[in-house]
Enzyme design. Structure first.
Site, PDB file in Angstrom:
ATOM      1  N   ASP A  76       1.064  -0.890   0.218  1.00 33.94           N
ATOM      2  CA  ASP A  76      -0.230  -0.243  -0.413  1.00 33.94           C
ATOM      3  C   ASP A  76       1.144   1.259   0.317  1.00 33.94           C
ATOM      4  O   ASP A  76       2.094   1.145   1.107  1.00 33.94           O
ATOM      5  CB  ASP A  76      -0.912   0.421   1.363  1.00 33.94           C
ATOM      6  CG  ASP A  76      -2.258   0.365   0.981  1.00 33.94           C
ATOM      7  OD1 ASP A  76      -3.127   0.952   0.372  1.00 33.94           O
ATOM      8  OD2 ASP A  76      -2.230   1.976   1.905  1.00 33.94           O
ATOM      9  N   GLN A  77       0.558   2.400  -0.502  1.00 32.71           N
ATOM     10  CA  GLN A  77       0.921   3.789  -1.107  1.00 32.71           C
ATOM     11  C   GLN A  77       0.242   4.776  -0.199  1.00 32.71           C
ATOM     12  O   GLN A  77      -0.883   5.040  -0.289  1.00 32.71           O
ATOM     13  CB  GLN A  77       1.750   3.740  -2.545  1.00 32.71           C
ATOM     14  CG  GLN A  77       2.499   4.803  -2.306  1.00 32.71           C
ATOM     15  CD  GLN A  77       2.812   4.737  -3.953  1.00 32.71           C
ATOM     16  OE1 GLN A  77       1.958   6.096  -4.327  1.00 32.71           O
ATOM     17  NE2 GLN A  77       3.978   5.130  -4.359  1.00 32.71           N
TER      18      GLN A  77
END
EC number: 3.6.1.-
Length: 199
Positions: A76-77
């Site tokens: 996830d970013q």
């Protein structure tokens, strides 16, 4: 591309992102991709790096019951400008607004990584931090970019693998793949711990 060694375990990418699928294909490994269903909202007071890492792990863990024999990769970013998080804009107007804020400033992209072994319950994690220094951009430049690249599903309204590379002066980080959404350097090291080697 050379044929990789036989995989001792099946791999699952816990993501519906076409960008992450393309990145993982670079390693030449066989994998399946499934989008997990999790709540991606930040918790009150949660730091951005903690959020990226927690969501990466939750994505991987969410699919473990349905894929009990797999090694599951979650990522996830989170993009941060000053004290604000820049999510996926979703619309043209929001993408333009995000890039107007980023113009002349530095945006930090935090990419969390989790590889979870559904058999043993063991997880290994990593976090990549990349600082992107944006050029000074006027509204017309931003409008043309957003129209051409349509970065509506990208945190920070920016595709480094596309025309977005022309928006920046430089970036500081260890892995350019992480900027797209999956830190392959850390991933290959973690996969080795589970007995999966690219070479």
């Amino acid at each position: 591309m050379p044929t990789p060694p036989p995989q001792p375990r099946p791999l699952l990418l816990a993501s519906g992102s076409s960008y992450r699928r393309e990145l993982l294909r670079k390693l030449g490994l066989h994998f399946t991709a499934v989008a997990p269903d999790i709540d991606e909202a930040a918790r009150p007071g949660e730091a951005a790096d903690d959020l990226a890492l927690r969501l990466a792990c939750e994505k991987a863990l969410a699919l473990a019951p349905a894929y009990p024999d797999h090694l599951i990769i979650g990522s996830d970013q989170v993009a941060v400008l000053g004290d604000s998080r820049l999510g996926k804009p979703g619309t043209h107007e929001k993408a333009v607004a995000q890039l107007l804020r980023a113009s002349g400033n530095t945006v930090t992209f935090l990419t969390g990584l989790c590889v979870h072994d559904a058999v043993s319950g063991v997880s290994h994690t990593g976090l990549d931090r990349c600082h992107v220094h944006f050029r000074r951009l006027d509204r017309d430049q931003i409008e043309r970019y957003v129209t051409a690249d349509e970065p509506y599903d990208c945190a920070g309204a920016f595709k480094s693998e596309g025309l977005g590379i022309a928006l920046i002066e430089r970036f500081e980080g260890e892995d350019p793949n992480a900027l797209v959404g999956l830190p392959l350097i850390q991933l290959t090291e973690i996969l080795k711990r589970f007995g999966i080697a690219v070479f």
